[in-house]
Write a protein that holds these residues in place. Sequence first.
Motif, PDB file in Angstrom:
ATOM      1  N   GLU A 135      35.528 -49.761 117.144  1.00 19.94           N
ATOM      2  CA  GLU A 135      36.100 -51.085 117.384  1.00 19.94           C
ATOM      3  C   GLU A 135      37.491 -51.215 116.757  1.00 19.94           C
ATOM      4  N   GLU A 138      40.107 -48.986 118.659  1.00 21.15           N
ATOM      5  CA  GLU A 138      40.511 -49.571 119.934  1.00 21.15           C
ATOM      6  C   GLU A 138      41.341 -50.830 119.713  1.00 21.15           C
ATOM      7  N   ARG A 139      41.036 -51.580 118.662  1.00 18.26           N
ATOM      8  CA  ARG A 139      41.829 -52.760 118.333  1.00 18.26           C
ATOM      9  C   ARG A 139      43.274 -52.357 118.006  1.00 18.26           C
ATOM     10  N   SER A 141      44.830 -49.954 119.409  1.00  9.18           N
ATOM     11  CA  SER A 141      45.332 -49.284 120.613  1.00  9.18           C
ATOM     12  C   SER A 141      45.218 -47.763 120.530  1.00  9.18           C
ATOM     13  N   SER A 143      42.913 -45.247 121.896  1.00  8.56           N
ATOM     14  CA  SER A 143      41.855 -45.218 122.900  1.00  8.56           C
ATOM     15  C   SER A 143      40.864 -44.095 122.636  1.00  8.56           C
ATOM     16  N   ARG A 144      39.711 -44.168 123.303  1.00  5.42           N
ATOM     17  CA  ARG A 144      38.617 -43.228 123.070  1.00  5.42           C
ATOM     18  C   ARG A 144      38.982 -41.789 123.422  1.00  5.42           C
ATOM     19  N   HIS A 147      39.566 -40.062 120.136  1.00  2.00           N
ATOM     20  CA  HIS A 147      38.642 -40.219 119.018  1.00  2.00           C
ATOM     21  C   HIS A 147      38.032 -38.905 118.533  1.00  2.00           C
TER      22      HIS A 147
END
Length: 255
Positions: A135, A138-139, A141, A143-144, A147
């Motif tokens: 979370e 992504e907050r 910016s 993106s997955r 990750h």
Amino acid sequence: MTAPALRVESLSVSFGSLHALREVSWECSGGEILGLIGPNGAGKSTCLEAATNMVNRRGRVFLNGADITALPTWELAPRGLRRAFQQNAFFGELSVLENMTGMLIRSQGTSLFSSICTPWVEAARRRASEQRAVEILERFSISRQYHDIHPGKIPYGVQRLLSVALAYADGAQILLLDEPAAGLGGEDIEQLAILLRDLRQEGLALVLIEHHMDLVMAVADRIVVLNQGSVLFTGRPDEVRSDARVVDAYLGGVQ
């Protein structure tokens, strides 16, 4: 009257005969972005090091009105005072998500007894931390698609956002950001500006050292101009732009 989130009084730092800071004072409240600008060698990074007790200094530092001058550096982060540095600092052998999860678990703390005697509790806590890490990333910016990659292999602009995200983690009240836009291009700088405004809206106090004047002028509520280790001027961005001393010492044609 609510005390400023962070206030420094008469900070002075000397390295031998070199006076890096001379009686520097400023404050930053929650929901405010304070810019620290000035030419190279003006004392900007030293000011953050002095505020977080990373160098020998004179003066006083207050966090939400409480005197924290004598507190060691490692006791400041749990109290909500966090810093992101000029140079990216990651656990290079861990993925982006593992870096973020590790920061969250570290801030929560654990015990050897819990790890050994209630491993299912620890496993559940780790899963919750991983979800919270997703979370936050992504907050910010991130993106997955990044990750599961090591930080050194993601784009530099994403690395800078990750540095801020790791400093933010959970429980941040004040973020000290040392040139977060260094090396970034136009689109990345705009994304950073959006993030900084969002954090201000959230109620954080942000102290921003930056050489990208367009960014500072666009997001800062107030600006402290340092020159040769002293405060030259403090005011709103429009006042900084029009002050002849600031223009002569630093801004020049960058207005």
